[in-house]
Design an enzyme around this catalytic site. Sequence first.
Site, PDB file in Angstrom:
ATOM      1  N   LYS A 149       9.871   5.308   6.952  1.00  0.00           N
ATOM      2  CA  LYS A 149      10.219   4.209   6.056  1.00  0.00           C
ATOM      3  C   LYS A 149      11.326   4.709   5.142  1.00  0.00           C
ATOM      4  O   LYS A 149      11.108   5.642   4.366  1.00  0.00           O
ATOM      5  CB  LYS A 149       9.006   3.807   5.214  1.00  0.00           C
ATOM      6  CG  LYS A 149       7.891   3.147   6.011  1.00  0.00           C
ATOM      7  CD  LYS A 149       6.675   2.927   5.126  1.00  0.00           C
ATOM      8  CE  LYS A 149       5.639   2.052   5.812  1.00  0.00           C
ATOM      9  NZ  LYS A 149       4.370   2.041   5.050  1.00  0.00           N
ATOM     10  N   LYS A 201       7.849  -0.994  14.059  1.00  0.00           N
ATOM     11  CA  LYS A 201       6.955  -2.072  13.622  1.00  0.00           C
ATOM     12  C   LYS A 201       7.637  -2.787  12.476  1.00  0.00           C
ATOM     13  O   LYS A 201       8.047  -2.164  11.500  1.00  0.00           O
ATOM     14  CB  LYS A 201       5.561  -1.559  13.259  1.00  0.00           C
ATOM     15  CG  LYS A 201       5.440  -0.682  12.040  1.00  0.00           C
ATOM     16  CD  LYS A 201       3.967  -0.555  11.628  1.00  0.00           C
ATOM     17  CE  LYS A 201       3.835   0.007  10.237  1.00  0.00           C
ATOM     18  NZ  LYS A 201       2.465   0.010   9.746  1.00  0.00           N
ATOM     19  N   SER A 209       0.884  -1.170   0.000  1.00  0.00           N
ATOM     20  CA  SER A 209       0.000   0.000   0.000  1.00  0.00           C
ATOM     21  C   SER A 209       0.917   1.213   0.000  1.00  0.00           C
ATOM     22  O   SER A 209       1.423   1.627   1.025  1.00  0.00           O
ATOM     23  CB  SER A 209      -0.894   0.003   1.242  1.00  0.00           C
ATOM     24  OG  SER A 209      -0.123   0.012   2.420  1.00  0.00           O
ATOM     25  N   GLU A 213       3.029 -10.069   6.382  1.00  0.00           N
ATOM     26  CA  GLU A 213       3.885  -9.619   7.485  1.00  0.00           C
ATOM     27  C   GLU A 213       3.863 -10.585   8.665  1.00  0.00           C
ATOM     28  O   GLU A 213       4.270 -10.249   9.770  1.00  0.00           O
ATOM     29  CB  GLU A 213       3.469  -8.210   7.907  1.00  0.00           C
ATOM     30  CG  GLU A 213       3.605  -7.234   6.743  1.00  0.00           C
ATOM     31  CD  GLU A 213       3.296  -5.795   7.104  1.00  0.00           C
ATOM     32  OE1 GLU A 213       2.916  -5.532   8.257  1.00  0.00           O
ATOM     33  OE2 GLU A 213       3.448  -4.927   6.223  1.00  0.00           O
ATOM     34  N   ASP A 249       1.429   7.907   7.888  1.00  0.00           N
ATOM     35  CA  ASP A 249       2.281   7.132   6.975  1.00  0.00           C
ATOM     36  C   ASP A 249       1.998   7.563   5.539  1.00  0.00           C
ATOM     37  O   ASP A 249       2.741   8.345   4.963  1.00  0.00           O
ATOM     38  CB  ASP A 249       2.026   5.634   7.153  1.00  0.00           C
ATOM     39  CG  ASP A 249       2.746   4.794   6.098  1.00  0.00           C
ATOM     40  OD1 ASP A 249       3.713   5.299   5.494  1.00  0.00           O
ATOM     41  OD2 ASP A 249       2.359   3.631   5.876  1.00  0.00           O
ATOM     42  N   ASP A 277      -2.991  -0.053  12.233  1.00  0.00           N
ATOM     43  CA  ASP A 277      -2.688   0.693  11.009  1.00  0.00           C
ATOM     44  C   ASP A 277      -3.864   0.438  10.088  1.00  0.00           C
ATOM     45  O   ASP A 277      -4.033  -0.661   9.565  1.00  0.00           O
ATOM     46  CB  ASP A 277      -1.382   0.221  10.361  1.00  0.00           C
ATOM     47  CG  ASP A 277      -1.185   0.835   8.963  1.00  0.00           C
ATOM     48  OD1 ASP A 277      -1.933   1.773   8.626  1.00  0.00           O
ATOM     49  OD2 ASP A 277      -0.303   0.375   8.227  1.00  0.00           O
ATOM     50  N   HIS A 298       9.181  -1.277   8.745  1.00  0.00           N
ATOM     51  CA  HIS A 298       9.543  -2.129   7.602  1.00  0.00           C
ATOM     52  C   HIS A 298       8.593  -1.826   6.445  1.00  0.00           C
ATOM     53  O   HIS A 298       7.739  -0.942   6.549  1.00  0.00           O
ATOM     54  CB  HIS A 298       9.398  -3.599   8.008  1.00  0.00           C
ATOM     55  CG  HIS A 298       7.979  -3.970   8.373  1.00  0.00           C
ATOM     56  ND1 HIS A 298       7.537  -5.266   8.448  1.00  0.00           N
ATOM     57  CD2 HIS A 298       6.893  -3.211   8.688  1.00  0.00           C
ATOM     58  CE1 HIS A 298       6.260  -5.288   8.781  1.00  0.00           C
ATOM     59  NE2 HIS A 298       5.845  -4.047   8.934  1.00  0.00           N
ATOM     60  N   HIS A 334      -3.011  -6.373   2.590  1.00  0.00           N
ATOM     61  CA  HIS A 334      -2.001  -7.376   2.943  1.00  0.00           C
ATOM     62  C   HIS A 334      -2.586  -8.778   3.080  1.00  0.00           C
ATOM     63  O   HIS A 334      -1.876  -9.719   3.370  1.00  0.00           O
ATOM     64  CB  HIS A 334      -1.329  -7.019   4.280  1.00  0.00           C
ATOM     65  CG  HIS A 334      -0.437  -5.823   4.196  1.00  0.00           C
ATOM     66  ND1 HIS A 334       0.161  -5.265   5.305  1.00  0.00           N
ATOM     67  CD2 HIS A 334      -0.031  -5.086   3.146  1.00  0.00           C
ATOM     68  CE1 HIS A 334       0.879  -4.225   4.920  1.00  0.00           C
ATOM     69  NE2 HIS A 334       0.778  -4.097   3.621  1.00  0.00           N
ATOM     70  N   GLU A 339      -2.644   4.407  13.100  1.00  0.00           N
ATOM     71  CA  GLU A 339      -1.929   4.935  11.932  1.00  0.00           C
ATOM     72  C   GLU A 339      -2.873   5.046  10.739  1.00  0.00           C
ATOM     73  O   GLU A 339      -3.743   4.192  10.555  1.00  0.00           O
ATOM     74  CB  GLU A 339      -0.785   3.961  11.618  1.00  0.00           C
ATOM     75  CG  GLU A 339       0.050   4.302  10.411  1.00  0.00           C
ATOM     76  CD  GLU A 339       1.021   3.173  10.086  1.00  0.00           C
ATOM     77  OE1 GLU A 339       1.327   3.004   8.892  1.00  0.00           O
ATOM     78  OE2 GLU A 339       1.460   2.458  11.002  1.00  0.00           O
ATOM     79  N   GLU A 341      -3.771  -3.484   9.667  1.00  0.00           N
ATOM     80  CA  GLU A 341      -2.924  -4.096  10.696  1.00  0.00           C
ATOM     81  C   GLU A 341      -3.486  -3.881  12.092  1.00  0.00           C
ATOM     82  O   GLU A 341      -3.877  -2.774  12.447  1.00  0.00           O
ATOM     83  CB  GLU A 341      -1.513  -3.480  10.670  1.00  0.00           C
ATOM     84  CG  GLU A 341      -0.769  -3.681   9.375  1.00  0.00           C
ATOM     85  CD  GLU A 341       0.573  -2.949   9.367  1.00  0.00           C
ATOM     86  OE1 GLU A 341       1.082  -2.591  10.445  1.00  0.00           O
ATOM     87  OE2 GLU A 341       1.104  -2.721   8.267  1.00  0.00           O
TER      88      GLU A 341
END
Length: 433
Positions: free
Chosen positions: A344, A395, A39, A209, A319, A244, A372, A157, A294, A166
Amino acid sequence: SITKVFARTIFDSRGNPTVEVDLYTSKGLFRAAVPSGASTGVHEALEMRDGDKSKYHGKSVFNAVKNVNDVIVPEIIKSGLKVTQQKECDEFMCKLDGTENKSSLGANAILGVSLAICKAGAAELGIPLYRHIANLANYDEVILPVPAFNVINGGSHAGNKLAMQEFMILPTGATSFTEAMRMGTEVYHHLKAVIKARFGLDATAVGDEGGFAPNILNNKDALDLIQEAIKKAGYTGKIEIGMDVAASEFYKQNNIYDLDFKTANNDGSQKISGDQLRDMYMEFCKDFPIVSIEDPFDQDDWETWSKMTSGTTIQIVGDDLTVTNPKRITTAVEKKACKCLLLKVNQIGSVTESIDAHLLAKKNGWGTMVSHRSGETEDCFIADLVVGLCTGQIKTGAPCRSERLAKYNQILRIEEELGSGAKFAGKNFRAPS
């Protein structure tokens, strides 16, 4: 100084091509690999992919590799820059590229070299990488972070119906990173058992993940599962929850969010406004020990972001909103849109710019969470980065899948190396230094 640099194509944890760079100095070989996101924010630095659909589904990185080997390497060797001159090397490469978003050479080309230079610089100075990074940021001390383990996956994801991307656990009540790892892994295994009992064994397959992806549609159900696992592990009050949402992924238009976005031609019953979504988060915060959310809204829905941030004390993380970009961070500061930067390295494309983004966030009273990407490699640079920048939080997935554990295990080694002088962020994860 640099004697030789060579880039090649390797594969990330999703089986997609990515860039790896080998850099040689008199001290030896220094290798760095570049991660890649699923994403991705529209405002990120450009990850150069070739787009030739006949190869690797258009995701090959031959041009980025070629740009390292044929453009960056000859120029940087000719310049006589030393690996200890991180800032100068990064500025040199950015200038060589000449675009704002690194679209000429590719952020994945520049970052690979930048990371390798940083590792070589630490070796040249005879100090650990985390200490070198701390020096680059002008920090005297280093701090071990609270890990945010992504234990339930949804969104882009995972192949389930869950809209939010997440659901994380943060062992803020631990007294050391080692203890945080114990707490996180124990809850993870309890969660696996809870999901297996409720949904059957196939629901414990893991996402990109390492988190579980049970086929639930209701986001509150994910929080219930996690709360139950925390309780079963005996860590109620010691482990808090983070999310997230990656809301840009299910934002439609005209301030409408579709919580059933993965069902084509759905009946529209799950479509809600930004304000309704905000109310949902407030309910979650009442019912669960949530400390961090997030990307709660779309990356350009500034107004709802600001409303949310002014109306809560929990950490609101940007983010897709900020994409580690100083211009976006400055706008978010002006609009009081969030309280924490998600850092990131591949969103901005060099070590120096990553450090600068963190320092800009810190100067404005924000926290920073190092992160990550969903397409990761075994490179664990971000483990040293989070310790050196003293951000207090990282994270990097669930405690599952080696490309995730590579980072957590490196932080364990750093904690061991620091010995009795090791400082763990714990409850102060938002402002540890």
